[in-house]
Scaffold this motif. Structure first.
Motif, short mmCIF file in Angstrom:
data_model
loop_
_atom_site.label_atom_id
_atom_site.label_comp_id
_atom_site.label_asym_id
_atom_site.label_seq_id
_atom_site.Cartn_x
_atom_site.Cartn_y
_atom_site.Cartn_z
N UNK A 1 0.82 -1.17 0.10
CA UNK A 1 0.07 0.19 0.14
C UNK A 1 0.87 1.36 -0.20
N UNK A 2 0.23 2.36 -0.42
CA UNK A 2 1.08 3.69 -0.47
C UNK A 2 0.22 4.65 0.13
N UNK A 3 0.77 5.30 1.24
CA UNK A 3 -0.09 6.43 1.67
C UNK A 3 0.67 7.71 1.30
N UNK A 4 -0.23 8.76 1.16
CA UNK A 4 0.10 10.09 0.91
C UNK A 4 -0.46 10.97 2.04
N UNK A 5 0.36 11.78 2.62
CA UNK A 5 -0.17 12.67 3.86
C UNK A 5 0.05 14.05 3.67
N UNK A 6 -0.83 14.79 3.51
CA UNK A 6 -0.60 16.24 3.20
C UNK A 6 -0.44 16.92 4.75
N UNK A 7 0.25 18.13 4.54
CA UNK A 7 0.18 19.08 5.72
C UNK A 7 0.48 20.64 5.25
N UNK A 8 0.23 21.56 6.42
CA UNK A 8 0.60 22.89 5.94
C UNK A 8 -0.66 23.67 5.60
N UNK A 9 -1.67 23.17 5.12
CA UNK A 9 -2.70 24.15 5.06
C UNK A 9 -3.18 24.90 6.52
N UNK A 10 -4.01 25.68 5.72
CA UNK A 10 -4.54 26.72 7.19
C UNK A 10 -5.06 27.77 6.88
N UNK A 11 -5.52 28.81 7.47
CA UNK A 11 -6.16 30.33 7.32
C UNK A 11 -5.24 31.26 7.03
N UNK A 12 -5.21 31.91 5.93
CA UNK A 12 -4.21 32.76 5.75
C UNK A 12 -5.09 34.33 4.99
N UNK A 13 -4.62 35.39 5.14
CA UNK A 13 -5.31 36.51 4.63
C UNK A 13 -4.79 36.70 3.13
N UNK A 14 -5.58 37.54 2.41
CA UNK A 14 -5.33 37.51 1.02
C UNK A 14 -3.98 38.48 1.06
N UNK A 15 -3.06 38.07 0.05
CA UNK A 15 -1.71 38.40 -0.24
C UNK A 15 -0.82 37.40 0.43
N UNK A 16 -1.03 36.87 1.26
CA UNK A 16 -0.28 35.88 2.10
C UNK A 16 0.30 34.79 1.42
N UNK A 17 1.04 33.94 2.21
CA UNK A 17 1.66 32.66 1.73
C UNK A 17 1.44 31.45 2.61
#
Length: 121
Positions: A1-17
């Motif tokens: 089996x293969x697993x992919x785990x994402x991270x790093x999302x969140x709430x950011x203001x317009x113009x942010x990174x």
């Protein structure tokens, strides 16, 4: 089996990174192409960016010049650097990988569970 785990999302203001990461693990012989997709409420999933094993990249017109896709040297971790974020970038972002699990096998697509990106003031 293969697993992919994402991270790093969140709430950011317009113009942010934000910087998204996707770690692939499991029965991996080789990963050919990897990519980021996103799906906003009420809309279909769309391609954001792709990167091949040869480091060739492709981007949706809506993110060109603002997003950058990359992979680590081992090729099993995927990144998406997102700059100048706009409210219309709000979506659930999914990692995708085309994986061969043994020598000679055809690559199959695998998906992560997604990480939410919300751009709002």
């Amino acid at each position: 089996q293969v697993q992919l785990v994402e991270s790093g999302g969140g709430l950011v203001q317009p113009g942010g990174s934000l910087r998204l990461s996707c770690a692939a693990s499991g029965s991996i012989f080789i990963i050919s192409r990897m990519g980021w997709y996103r799906q906003a409420p009420g809309k279909e999933r769309e391609l954001v960016a792709t990167i091949s094993s040869g480091e060739g990249t492709g981007y949706a017109d809506s993110v060109k010049g603002r997003f950058a896709i990359s992979r680590d040297n081992a090729g099993n971790t995927l990144f998406l650097a997102m700059n100048s974020l706009k409210p219309e970038d709000t979506a659930l972002y999914y990692c995708n990988a085309e994986v061969s699990t043994y020598w000679g096998s055809a690559p199959r697509p695998y998906w992560g569970q997604g990480t939410q990106v919300t751009v709002s003031s």
